[in-house]
Design an enzyme around this catalytic site. Sequence first.
Site, PDB file in Angstrom:
ATOM      1  NE  ARG A  45      -0.497   1.547   3.734  1.00 39.47           N
ATOM      2  CZ  ARG A  45       0.635   2.218   3.917  1.00 39.47           C
ATOM      3  NH1 ARG A  45       1.792   1.606   4.127  1.00 39.47           N
ATOM      4  NH2 ARG A  45       0.633   3.543   3.902  1.00 39.47           N
ATOM      5  N   GLY A  46       0.217   2.416   0.006  1.00 40.30           N
ATOM      6  CA  GLY A  46       0.944   3.685  -0.047  1.00 40.30           C
ATOM      7  C   GLY A  46       1.127   4.070  -1.512  1.00 40.30           C
ATOM      8  NE  ARG A  90      -6.413   0.900  -1.752  1.00 43.36           N
ATOM      9  CZ  ARG A  90      -5.666   1.346  -0.751  1.00 43.36           C
ATOM     10  NH1 ARG A  90      -4.453   0.868  -0.557  1.00 43.36           N
ATOM     11  NH2 ARG A  90      -6.122   2.277   0.086  1.00 43.36           N
ATOM     12  CD  GLN A 197      -3.659   2.545   6.892  1.00 42.38           C
ATOM     13  OE1 GLN A 197      -4.311   2.914   7.874  1.00 42.38           O
ATOM     14  NE2 GLN A 197      -4.216   2.353   5.717  1.00 42.38           N
ATOM     15  CG  ASP A 238      -3.425   7.995  -1.423  1.00 40.10           C
ATOM     16  OD1 ASP A 238      -3.201   8.380  -0.266  1.00 40.10           O
ATOM     17  OD2 ASP A 238      -3.200   6.846  -1.831  1.00 40.10           O
ATOM     18  CG  ASN A 248      -3.018  11.570   2.787  1.00 41.40           C
ATOM     19  OD1 ASN A 248      -2.409  10.731   2.136  1.00 41.40           O
ATOM     20  ND2 ASN A 248      -2.767  11.786   4.062  1.00 41.40           N
TER      21      ASN A 248
HETATM   22  O1  MRU Z   1      -4.781   3.117   2.288  1.00 45.60           O
HETATM   23  P1  MRU Z   1      -3.310   3.374   2.275  1.00 45.60           P
HETATM   24  O2  MRU Z   1      -2.603   2.815   3.456  1.00 45.60           O
HETATM   25  O3  MRU Z   1      -2.666   2.985   0.968  1.00 45.60           O
HETATM   26  O4  MRU Z   1      -3.206   4.976   2.377  1.00 45.60           O
HETATM   27  C1  MRU Z   1      -1.955   5.578   2.297  1.00 45.60           C
HETATM   28  C2  MRU Z   1      -1.997   7.043   2.445  1.00 45.60           C
HETATM   29  O5  MRU Z   1      -3.028   7.649   2.567  1.00 45.60           O
HETATM   30  C3  MRU Z   1      -0.691   7.757   2.335  1.00 45.60           C
HETATM   31  O6  MRU Z   1      -0.718   8.935   3.086  1.00 45.60           O
HETATM   32  C4  MRU Z   1      -0.429   8.116   0.868  1.00 45.60           C
HETATM   33  O7  MRU Z   1      -0.601   7.013   0.048  1.00 45.60           O
HETATM   34  C5  MRU Z   1       0.920   8.660   0.685  1.00 45.60           C
HETATM   35  S1  MRU Z   1       2.197   7.459   0.961  1.00 45.60           S
HETATM   36  C6  MRU Z   1       3.670   8.234   0.730  1.00 45.60           C
END
Ligand code: MRU
Length: 341
Positions: A45-46, A90, A197, A238, A248
């Site tokens: 993820r991320g 995603r 997270q 994101d 985000n």
């Molecule tokens: O659902 P996730 O864990 O993928 O969400 C991640 C985030 O919201 C992060 O802040 C974003 O992807 C930036 S990661 C450098």
Amino acid sequence: MINVLQPIEEGLRILDQTQLPHHEHYLTLTHVDDLTDAIRRLCIRGAPLLGVAGAFGVWLGIGDLSRADTRQDVFWPSLQALAENIASSRPTAINLRIGVQRALKAIEPLRDKSADTWREQALQVAFEIMKEDAELCARISENGAVLIRPGMGILTHCNTGSLATAGIGTALGIIRRAHQEEKDIRVFVDETRPVLQGSRLTAWELERDGIPCTLISDNMAAHLMQLKRIHGVVVGADRIARNGDTANKIGTYALAVLCNYHRLPFYVAAPQTTLDLSIASGSEIPIEERDPDEIRTVAGHPVAPAGIPCANPAFDVTPASLITAIVTERQVYYGPKYLFT
Ligand code: MRU
């Protein structure tokens, strides 16, 4: 550095982030469907790391398709469909789609070559994105650390570190850099419900690095701002629209509102690739809706009446007017009038 993903003989080896912080368990993804499943389940993820994963997905997908039928009129439409499936697994994180498209574009001119060549090319693109992302993180961190004052109490949300990128991270990279520069910062990490997270991943990363941090639950930020223990917030992104509106992790918008009320800086850190220039404002950003069971449970344990209706948007949009600055590898863009062209 944490080894979050790595191609091996059998496929793609990834650290299963759903098992952290208790187990450092690795999964071997042999087929592209294993990868889309791992992406949907948040094993990986991320936004920036999903960009890398997307290109590896094309690599895995070519392997799957070439074992079936490599006739041009069958193979290419199937690859397009498979690529769309990865990219939409995603929908908010724009980097995932960019990684997939970049791998596809690189193999387009090689249509008359063998499936092995296509596969090799996709792999090369995945490595390129990975290497570039590590460099981007370093530059974002350097640019952003300038904004961090000595002794500052900084809150970060979700996970934006080495588990979310191929480098030291974006928002967390800035925190790492400020710590390295001995700015004597106080780092606050919020849990980031529903899937934690912050407490599971960010706290784990910071502890591994020996960077002291204080874990708080999501509803404590306002109180700590009022007590003047939190002096600013730094988060990742994101997807960022042309006007600077930023999607985000859910809860980001609330933190920006709190910063605004308390007159505290609210910083967003992301690579330029997270800017989606095709989108004029945040209202056009698709928001992923996830399984309601993530709300009804904590770490798999039920905490609500079974079947109670839930809303579970995974992201929210922070209006540009609430963002003090957006930090990219190129520069620090000061708000509220962003116009990325
Ligand atoms: O659902 P996730 O864990 O993928 O969400 C991640 C985030 O919201 C992060 O802040 C974003 O992807 C930036 S990661 C450098």
